[in-house]
Design a protein around this motif. Structure first.
Motif, mmCIF file in Angstrom:
data_model
loop_
_atom_site.group_PDB
_atom_site.id
_atom_site.type_symbol
_atom_site.label_atom_id
_atom_site.label_comp_id
_atom_site.label_asym_id
_atom_site.label_seq_id
_atom_site.Cartn_x
_atom_site.Cartn_y
_atom_site.Cartn_z
ATOM 1 N N VAL A 3 1.288 -1.185 0.153
ATOM 2 C CA VAL A 3 0.178 0.212 -0.381
ATOM 3 C C VAL A 3 0.476 0.593 0.020
ATOM 4 O O VAL A 3 1.418 1.100 0.844
ATOM 5 C CB VAL A 3 -1.074 0.234 0.714
ATOM 6 C CG1 VAL A 3 0.037 0.245 2.616
ATOM 7 C CG2 VAL A 3 -1.919 1.017 0.905
ATOM 8 N N GLU A 4 0.752 2.563 -1.133
ATOM 9 C CA GLU A 4 1.630 3.317 -0.621
ATOM 10 C C GLU A 4 0.393 4.397 0.216
ATOM 11 O O GLU A 4 -0.621 4.860 0.006
ATOM 12 C CB GLU A 4 1.752 3.696 -2.522
ATOM 13 C CG GLU A 4 2.312 3.041 -3.536
ATOM 14 C CD GLU A 4 3.187 3.057 -4.874
ATOM 15 O OE1 GLU A 4 2.781 4.532 -4.588
ATOM 16 O OE2 GLU A 4 2.328 2.831 -5.938
ATOM 17 N N LEU A 5 1.564 5.669 0.694
ATOM 18 C CA LEU A 5 0.791 6.698 1.159
ATOM 19 C C LEU A 5 1.076 7.686 0.669
ATOM 20 O O LEU A 5 2.619 7.801 0.503
ATOM 21 C CB LEU A 5 0.717 6.498 2.588
ATOM 22 C CG LEU A 5 1.623 5.082 3.597
ATOM 23 C CD1 LEU A 5 1.435 4.889 4.802
ATOM 24 C CD2 LEU A 5 -0.143 5.137 3.984
ATOM 25 N N THR A 6 0.169 8.194 0.116
ATOM 26 C CA THR A 6 0.682 9.543 -0.686
ATOM 27 C C THR A 6 -0.123 10.767 0.384
ATOM 28 O O THR A 6 -1.103 10.852 -0.172
ATOM 29 C CB THR A 6 -0.044 10.001 -2.196
ATOM 30 O OG1 THR A 6 -1.376 9.145 -2.340
ATOM 31 C CG2 THR A 6 0.688 8.315 -2.576
ATOM 32 N N PRO A 7 0.426 10.936 1.245
ATOM 33 C CA PRO A 7 0.174 12.417 2.012
ATOM 34 C C PRO A 7 -0.221 13.391 1.104
ATOM 35 O O PRO A 7 -1.714 14.027 1.736
ATOM 36 C CB PRO A 7 1.249 12.098 2.947
ATOM 37 C CG PRO A 7 1.921 11.212 3.148
ATOM 38 C CD PRO A 7 1.938 10.928 1.839
ATOM 39 N N SER A 8 0.431 14.649 0.729
ATOM 40 C CA SER A 8 0.439 15.462 0.392
ATOM 41 C C SER A 8 0.831 16.042 -0.754
ATOM 42 O O SER A 8 2.497 15.664 -0.983
ATOM 43 C CB SER A 8 -0.157 16.694 1.603
ATOM 44 O OG SER A 8 1.495 16.690 1.994
#
Length: 178
Positions: A3-8
């Motif tokens: 899972v990729e976490l793309t915060p901002s």
């Protein structure tokens, strides 16, 4: 599985500016990101170890033991249970350059033989079918409960991780702009 976490957008700007940044800022950001994603990693490992597998016993442990022995310099196998082997592969990865720039929590199949790596996704789905001892005319379904061990870890701890990563990116951006 990952899972990729793309915060901002701030995170993307920080990543873009990291190439010329002082090493201390990168170290601090990396530590913050690792601390933020640690609960996901711990929860995923605990979830897979806490599941119950029902079905028939086969030769999977022997295959995992042989695969681990081949990877080991001393020939040691260690625990070779399916759930233990999957738990060993849960990792976090931060990439600051290239195509997949960002933060990923993933399950690496390197602790499983090539033929069993599809079981990572299958255990998360909750069941898989396979022939009994290779006999393709006799198939069984094995079930794992509760299903969604990886998805639960991400949904429970992902939003908090993204929030912490955003804050760390904001701080790093402020440091870079000084």
């Amino acid at each position: 599985m990952d899972v990729e976490l793309t915060p901002s957008k701030e995170f993307e700007r920080v990543i873009a500016r990291m190439k010329g940044a002082p090493p201390q800022i990168k170290r601090t950001l990396s530590k913050e990101i690792k601390d933020a994603t640690a609960p996901i990693e711990r929860a995923a490992k605990a979830n897979i170890k806490g599941t119950q597998v029902r079905g028939v016993r086969g030769g999977g442990a022997a295959q995992r033991g042989a695969a681990n022995a081949a990877r080991s310099k001393r020939g040691a196998t260690g625990k070779t249970g399916l759930r233990e082997s999957i738990a060993k592969g849960v990792t976090r990865k931060i990439t600051y350059s290239g195509f997949r720039t960002g933060v990923r929590v993933r399950v690496d199949g390197k602790y499983l033989p090539e033929s069993q790596r599809a079981l990572i996704r299958a255990t998360n789905k909750g069941q898989w079918r396979h022939p009994v001892f290779g006999n393709t005319s006799a198939w069984v379904t094995q079930k794992i409960t509760p299903a969604g061990w990886f998805d639960r870890a991400v949904s429970e701890h992902g939003p908090a991780a993204i929030k912490r990563i955003r804050e760390a990116a904001r701080k790093a951006l402020q440091e870079l702009e000084k």
